[in-house]
Every structure is written in structure tokens, then in C-alpha cells.
Design an enzyme around this catalytic site. Structure first.
Site, PDB file in Angstrom:
ATOM      1  CG  ASP A   1     -19.369   7.376  24.139  1.00 13.70           C
ATOM      2  OD1 ASP A   1     -18.757   7.058  25.167  1.00 13.70           O
ATOM      3  OD2 ASP A   1     -19.910   8.489  23.988  1.00 13.70           O
TER       4      ASP A   1
ATOM      5  CD  GLU B   1     -21.690   9.518  17.188  1.00 10.81           C
ATOM      6  OE1 GLU B   1     -21.535   9.815  18.381  1.00 10.81           O
ATOM      7  OE2 GLU B   1     -22.669   9.906  16.508  1.00 10.81           O
TER       8      GLU B   1
ATOM      9  CE  LYS C   1     -27.568   7.223  27.241  1.00 11.53           C
ATOM     10  NZ  LYS C   1     -26.579   7.933  26.420  1.00 11.53           N
TER      11      LYS C   1
ATOM     12  CD  GLU D   1     -28.330   2.503  12.403  1.00 11.55           C
ATOM     13  OE1 GLU D   1     -29.222   3.335  12.688  1.00 11.55           O
ATOM     14  OE2 GLU D   1     -27.424   2.713  11.581  1.00 11.55           O
TER      15      GLU D   1
ATOM     16  CE  LYS E   1     -31.582   6.569  13.396  1.00 12.88           C
ATOM     17  NZ  LYS E   1     -30.547   6.923  12.405  1.00 12.88           N
TER      18      LYS E   1
ATOM     19  CB  CYS F   1     -24.779  29.882  53.498  1.00 15.31           C
ATOM     20  SG  CYS F   1     -24.022  29.935  51.857  1.00 15.31           S
TER      21      CYS F   1
ATOM     22  CE  LYS G   1     -27.221   7.871  22.067  1.00 20.03           C
ATOM     23  NZ  LYS G   1     -25.927   8.436  22.486  1.00 20.03           N
TER      24      LYS G   1
ATOM     25  CE1 TYR H   1     -24.780   9.026  13.846  1.00 21.36           C
ATOM     26  CE2 TYR H   1     -26.768   9.962  12.917  1.00 21.36           C
ATOM     27  CZ  TYR H   1     -25.635  10.094  13.675  1.00 21.36           C
ATOM     28  OH  TYR H   1     -25.339  11.306  14.265  1.00 21.36           O
TER      29      TYR H   1
ATOM     30  CE1 TYR I   1      -2.185   3.500   2.028  1.00 18.51           C
ATOM     31  CE2 TYR I   1      -3.917   2.318   0.870  1.00 18.51           C
ATOM     32  CZ  TYR I   1      -3.457   3.462   1.486  1.00 18.51           C
ATOM     33  OH  TYR I   1      -4.246   4.572   1.555  1.00 18.51           O
ATOM     34  CG  ASP I   2       3.222   2.223   3.421  1.00 24.06           C
ATOM     35  OD1 ASP I   2       3.873   1.706   4.355  1.00 24.06           O
ATOM     36  OD2 ASP I   2       2.093   2.738   3.579  1.00 24.06           O
TER      37      ASP I   2
ATOM     38  CB  CYS J   1     -27.854  29.978  51.052  1.00 20.92           C
ATOM     39  SG  CYS J   1     -27.276  31.635  51.474  1.00 20.92           S
TER      40      CYS J   1
ATOM     41  NE  ARG K   1     -27.385  16.945  17.636  1.00 22.29           N
ATOM     42  CZ  ARG K   1     -27.875  17.845  18.499  1.00 22.29           C
ATOM     43  NH1 ARG K   1     -27.050  18.636  19.145  1.00 22.29           N
ATOM     44  NH2 ARG K   1     -29.175  17.952  18.710  1.00 22.29           N
TER      45      ARG K   1
ATOM     46  CB  CYS L   1     -25.295  33.956  48.974  1.00 25.54           C
ATOM     47  SG  CYS L   1     -24.375  32.411  48.896  1.00 25.54           S
TER      48      CYS L   1
ATOM     49  CB  CYS M   1     -22.920  34.391  52.341  1.00 24.70           C
ATOM     50  SG  CYS M   1     -24.575  33.690  52.555  1.00 24.70           S
TER      51      CYS M   1
END
Length: 678
Positions: free
Chosen positions: A120, A176, A318, A116, A294, A412, A118, A228, A35-36, A430, A139, A436, A415
């Protein structure tokens, strides 16, 4: 030259095919060395014939030029977020809602859903014109993102030119960008060896990489991409009937889709896919935090439409939060902008879901006691929704003998004002609202707001500067500002400074209701401030009122009365009020107004919405209050009337759903005329 052009085009085609095989199909056809060699051959030819270089060439993925910043990009079609489900019950509710809305048109068969993982990572929008990648944007807020085209071009799994044929002239692809676990660990190891700070997790690494100003740095940190969905698609293209079919088109054009995506049917299919992927989660080469479902049929998606925030036809299921054990070293108190005191757990640092956690919320004293959490305990820490760390409970079997029970402070920590607790709530607060430091910016912003002192030009950014420069601590400090002090602030010209000083001076002439409202007393809104002013007619009488006298005021119950007494009992608050009066704050005496007791609005709760043509919203509100109505800002089951002007939106929809009487502006004007002529 034509032979050279053909040779270059052929090499480009070969390289893109190998990129597809390696980065998308995970099935390399040649060795890295081969490839290189092929890649270097293309580089040398383009160096010899620079006029033949095109933007979609594989050599153009890595830009040498460092960008000066990121330009804003307004999305042609908004990038919406998804509603979340955290249990099988919530997922069942989602399926049931869809069945109830569209089942009649689907002959009672199980609904088909595209499922699908999700990812991260970071959502991006890729724009192709005539098959060539011309723009990539984050986004952002859903409406406007950042142009990251130079960096996205370094991602080998994203084609610079679409493959095959049949693609639309304009195609926006949503997906994503993420960093695989092996790449993440390799990069972190290199950082540690050089003494650099490692990335916290793959998502953090991907975000930092995608937002590099120098794309050559991005190229050194391999990122991946799964698509997606799509945004704008030119009209000449006929989108297929189902979402899953469209993904087949995208894959055919060289865009990577998640190989674990599949179509499932009905509630059993939703649950089975979740359980299967949950069991495989730790073995995946990338981080996922849930599953996206979906509705597969695009016509059915269009029928369901959107809420104000989310599409009705999709949801993110989730995964349960990841949990770890660590030691609870101490419990500190954090005072929020509203004055609420929140216990915060100080922990021995520990990784939870890939993030180093040393602090976690304990919510309130009731929760601490319910969970029997003590200082010195070994505790279970969870990232709720994989986002907010919280202490779930104590590992009682490992409790040492010297643990300490936690007690809320009586004053508090910021304060020194008294800490108060409402009888029917778990929150401690408080009472030093105007004094404060923790509540300072919120109290100042409220004081100058339109319905309070209405000081034009005093926005949050300027308040931040004034507080940072130690020019304003409390509301009365506004009235000591002068032009010379303001000129020392960033971006403050003399005319702006003079205008602001004049606006502050003008605000000294106010009304008692506005003044009461400006103090920011908990639960005392605009309507309650008016009722208090009408009833007591003077600030002195209000300050000296007993609990019984306060409760006698319309719209004031036990809780509001307690807040008032506690507020005026604090010497700090009284000192600020005295400072305001000494600065020249004044208002006309209150003249008693006759209220029409026998009107149809007397004692009723009314809401105004939409644009009124024959009067302002304030005028309409005043008319209603004169007729004995209470004007609210939100619709509830207790609302009696909704007065709807032009372009009435969600409030009208909710009122109709609740069966609330809706009056048009014309009907409202007619009723006012009838009341006037009695």
C-alpha cells in the site's frame, strides 16, 4: 590522486554494502556509530577532492537544492494497473480463464504463479543506464508520470549503482515506495509533539514525502522500496523464462524484493497463500491491501496479452474491508452532477483502515430500509475495497429508544425542484436539470457540446470560471455575455473574447433536434431528440404532449415519456427555455422526410465503427436513419449490423464474438446503391 580515488571507491563500496545489509537484508553488520564514522570519512574526502564526486556516490542521496517543481516523464513502457478479485470465486475464475487459454501448451499441469504482497504505497519506475540510477518517476496515469529522481535517491534501499555484473545497459525497474509502520508512528508522534497535523496513514505519509520539493525533507522521513517488475530492458539482455527468475537477477543486482514473495501452483496454491498472508497481515511492519498474482512463465504471459485496461495474466486479490463501529449522527442528502440524490451518513469520526472517516455512503433509500439503519444508531462502517467508506448495517442490540427513520425529501435541497423516482429504479432525482446549482456545470457543458449547441471555445475550464464569477447560472445566461465581462476572466485575451461572443451568437441558428438534445433531459439522447422533433415538428407541441402521445413516438417508452413530462412541468426549466428563445434561439421548420420502409435496415439496430473513407460518420448515420434504421453507439446482443471502416477495434471484436452481421464500408456503399435504385 589515484590512491585517493581508490580509497574513496572502497569506502563507497563499503557504505553501499552496509546499506544493503541494513535496509534490504535487515541484517546490519556494523553499529550506527561505526556507519556514521565511515560516512563522515567519505564526506570529508569528497569535500577535499570535489572533482571525484560522482552522481552514484552515497553522499549524493540527499540533495541540498530545492526543486522548483516536478517535470513530466513519459514512460518507455506503460505502467498498467491490475484487475481485482474480491473473493475466492473470482480468483478461481481468473485461474480457470488462464487454464482454458493456455493449458494445452502446459500439458495439463497446475499453473505456476508468482505471488507477492500488494504493498500500500506508490508505484515508481527506476531507470538505470550502464548500471547507474539516472531517473525515477511516479506511475502517474500509466503513460506519463512525474520525475522524483532527487527524492528517490534518498531512499537507502534503492541502489544508486547496480551491484555485481551482467545487468543490461538499460534497465527500468518497477516497484513500490512505502513507509513502514514504525517510521510512520515515529513521524506522527513528532508531528503531534510540535503541534503539527499528523499524517492519516503510511501511504499518505509516503506520498507526501516522495513529492517534497526539497529532498532533504524526504531524507528525514525514511522510505522503503520493494521491486516487483520491470519496464524497458535493452535488447542485448536475455530475460529469463520465468518472472520469479528475473526477480532473482534484480535481487542479485542489489534491488530489494519482498521476502514473502513465492511461487505457488494452481488454485489451491492461490488460496493457501492468500489465507497465510491474511493471517499475518497485522503483524507485518508495513501496510498491504491484498496480494498480486502473476503467471510465472513469461512466454505464457505474452500469449495471454492484455485487455484494453489490464494484463490477462495477473490479478490483485484484495483483502476484505476493515470494519469498525461508530454512531450515525445524521443523514444528509448530496445532489450529484446528474441530479441523483444520494443519502450520506454523517458519523462520529472514527479510524477505518488507517483513515479518519466522518462521512460514508448509504447508497439509496432501498439500501437504508433493507439494512434497517436509523439516525442515532450505532452502525458498522467499512471501507469497501479499502477505499470508499460505506455503512454496512446497524448494531440493533445497541439501538437507543430515540432513533429516527429516514425519509427522502420531496423537493431538491439545492434548488427546490420536485424530486422524482423511476418506478423500476432505486434512484431519486432532482427534476430541475437546467436550474439546479448541483447540476449546473454538467448541464452547461452538455448544452455547449458538439452535438448540442456546438459553441466552440466553451470548454469545462472556462465554464468553471464563468460559474465561479457568477456570470453564468443557466444556459440562457451565455447569450448575455459580452467582451468586457469575458476580459475579466483569467487568460482571456480580446481576440479570444470576441471569437467566443461570435460563436455564442452563431449558435442561435440551430435545429430543433439539437435544441431538444441540448436541454439535457434524462434518457433523451441524440437519436431520441431527432425522433421527438420529427414526430411533433415544434417545441410547443412537444411541451404540451401527453404521456400517450409521447409513447407513440419511436424510441420513446414509459420511462423516457415520464422524464419529458416531469422536465417540462418544472417552472424553472420553462423559464430557462423562455430565456433562450427570447435571446434569439431559432431553427428552421421541420420538413417531413420519407423513410424507406422496405429497406433491409428498416427497424434494425446498426452501429458504426472505424474510419470511413467515402463519407463521414454523420453522413452514414443519416443514410441509415433514412432507411429506417436506429443507429446506436454501442454493441449489444440486440445489434443487427456493424458497419466497420478502417482500424475498427473492440466493437468489431465484440460483434464477431456475438455473431453480429459485419459489413465493410464497400459492402455498405453497395447496399445503399441498390436501395437507391430500388
Amino acid at each position: 590522486m589515484s590512491n585517493i580515488s581508490e580509497q574513496i571507491a572502497q569506502i563507497r563500496q563499503q557504505i553501499e554494502a552496509h546499506n544493503q545489509a541494513y535496509y534490504v537484508l535487515d541484517n546490519p553488520r556494523i553499529s550506527d556509530a561505526q556507519y556514521d564514522l565511515l560516512y563522515r570519512q567519505l564526506v570529508e574526502l569528497e569535500q577535499q577532492y570535489p572533482s571525484l564526486i560522482i552522481p552514484s556516490s552515497p553522499t549524493q542521496r540527499v540533495g541540498a537544492k530545492v526543486a522548483s517543481g516536478f517535470q513530466e516523464v513519459r514512460h518507455a513502457v506503460p505502467m498498467l494497473s491490475l484487475d481485482n478479485a474480491f473473493s475466492d470465486e473470482e480468483l478461481a475464475d481468473f485461474n480457470q480463464r488462464i487454464e482454458q487459454r493456455i493449458q494445452s501448451s502446459l500439458e495439463k499441469k497446475a499453473l505456476a504463479y508468482a505471488a507477492e504482497p500488494k504493498m500500500d504505497g506508490l508505484a515508481v519506475n527506476l531507470r538505470y543506464e550502464q548500471g547507474v540510477l539516472v531517473q525515477a518517476a511516479t506511475r502517474g496515469d500509466g503513460e506519463v508520470g512525474e520525475d522524483v529522481t532527487h527524492n528517490v535517491r534518498t531512499i537507502r534501499s534503492i541502489p544508486l549503482k547496480l551491484q555485481g555484473d551482467g545487468w543490461p545497459d538499460i534497465l527500468e525497474v518497477r516497484g513500490e515506495v512505502f513507509m513502514s509502520k514504525p517510521v510512520f508512528h515515529k513521524i506522527n508522534q513528532a508531528h503531534l509533539e510540535k503541534g503539527d497535523k499528523p499524517f492519516v496513514n503510511p501511504r499518505n505519509a509516503a506520498a507526501g514525502t516522495l513529492r517534497q520539493l526539497d529532498p532533504s525533507i524526504t531524507a528525514q522521513r525514511p522510505l522503503s522500496f520493494f521491486c516487483y517488475g520491470w519496464g524497458q530492458v535493452s535488447d542485448e539482455f536475455s530475460i529469463p523464462a520465468d518472472y520469479s527468475e528475473m526477480l532473482v537477477y534484480l535481487k542479485r543486482w542489489g534491488l530489494p524484493t519482498n521476502p514473502l514473495a513465492k511461487v505457488v501452483f494452481g488454485q489451491p496454491g492461490l488460496v493457501d497463500y492468500y489465507q497465510d498472508l491474511s493471517a499475518r497481515r497485522d503483524q507485518l511492519d508495513y501496510e498491504i491491501d491484498g496480494i498480486v498474482y502473476k503467471l510465472d512463465n513469461l512466454e505464457a504471459q505474452a500469449q495471454l496479452g492484455f485487455t484494453s485496461k489490464f494484463p490477462r495474466w495477473a490479478i490483485a486479490r484484495k483483502f476484505p474491508a476493515q470494519e469498525v463501529w461508530t454512531k450515525l449522527v445524521a443523514i444528509d442528502i448530496q445532489v450529484g452532477r446528474t441530479g441523483a440524490l444520494t443519502p450520506v451518513a454523517r458519523l462520529e469520526p472514527v479510524f477505518v483502515g488507517g483513515v479518519m472517516v466522518s462521512n460514508a455512503t448509504l447508497h439509496n433509500l432501498d439500501e437504508i430500509q433493507r439494512k434497517d439503519v436509523r439516525i442515532g444508531d450505532t452502525v458498522i462502517v467499512r471501507r469497501a475495497g479499502d477505499v470508499i467508506p460505506e455503512v454496512v448495517g446497524a448494531v440493533v442490540s445497541q439501538r437507543p429508544a430515540d432513533t429516527q427513520l429516514f425519509e427522502m425529501p420531496t423537493h431538491c435541497p439545492e434548488c427546490g425542484s420536485d424530486v422524482v423516482k423511476e418506478a423500476d429504479k432505486a434512484v431519486y432525482s432532482c427534476s430541475g436539470g437546467l436550474f439546479c446549482p448541483a447540476q449546473r456545470k454538467r448541464a452547461l457543458a452538455h448544452f455547449v457540446s458538439r452535438k448540442a449547441m456546438d459553441i466552440q471555445g466553451l470548454g469545462e475550464k472556462l465554464i468553471d470560471q464563468l460559474v465561479s464569477a457568477d456570470l453564468v447560472k443557466h444556459p440562457d445566461d451565455f447569450y448575455a455575455l459580452n467582451v468586457d465581462e469575458l476580459l475579466n476572466l483569467e487568460r482571456m485575451a480580446i481576440k479570444s473574447a470576441q471569437k467566443l461572443v461570435a460563436a455564442i451568437e452563431a449558435s442561435k441558428q440551430t435545429t430543433l433536434p439539437r435544441f431538444i438534445y441540448s436541454l439535457g433531459i434524462p434518457e433523451v439522447g441524440e437519436v431520441t431528440a431527432k425522433q421527438l422533433a420529427k414526430h411533433f415538428t415544434s417545441l410547443e407541441a412537444l411541451q404540451q404532449a401527453s404521456l400517450e402521445q409521447l409513447i407513440a413516438v419511436p424510441d420513446v417508452g414509459d420511462i423516457v415519456a415520464q422524464h419529458l413530462i416531469q422536465f417540462f412541468a418544472q417552472p424553472h426549466n420553462l423559464a430557462v427555455i423562455e430565456g433562450l428563445l427570447n435571446a434569439g434561439m431559432h431553427w428552421p421548420d421541420i420538413e417531413p422526410q420519407a423513410v424507406v420502409i422496405d429497406s433491409m435496415f428498416a427497424g434494425k439496430i446498426c452501429v458504426l465503427t472505424g474510419s470511413l473513407q467515402q463519407m463521414t460518420r454523420e453522413q452514414a448515420k443519416a443514410e441509415l436513419e433514412q432507411l429506417g434504421a436506429k443507429v446506436s453507439g454501442s454493441i449489444s446482443a440486440k445489434t443487427d449490423f456493424l458497419i466497420a471502416g478502417d482500424k475498427a477495434g473492440s466493437k468489431l471484436t465484440k460483434a464477431q464474438a456475438l455473431g453480429i452481421t459485419v459489413l465493410t464500408e464497400a459492402e455498405f456503399i453497395e447496399i445503399l446503391g441498390e436501395q437507391a435504385h430500388g
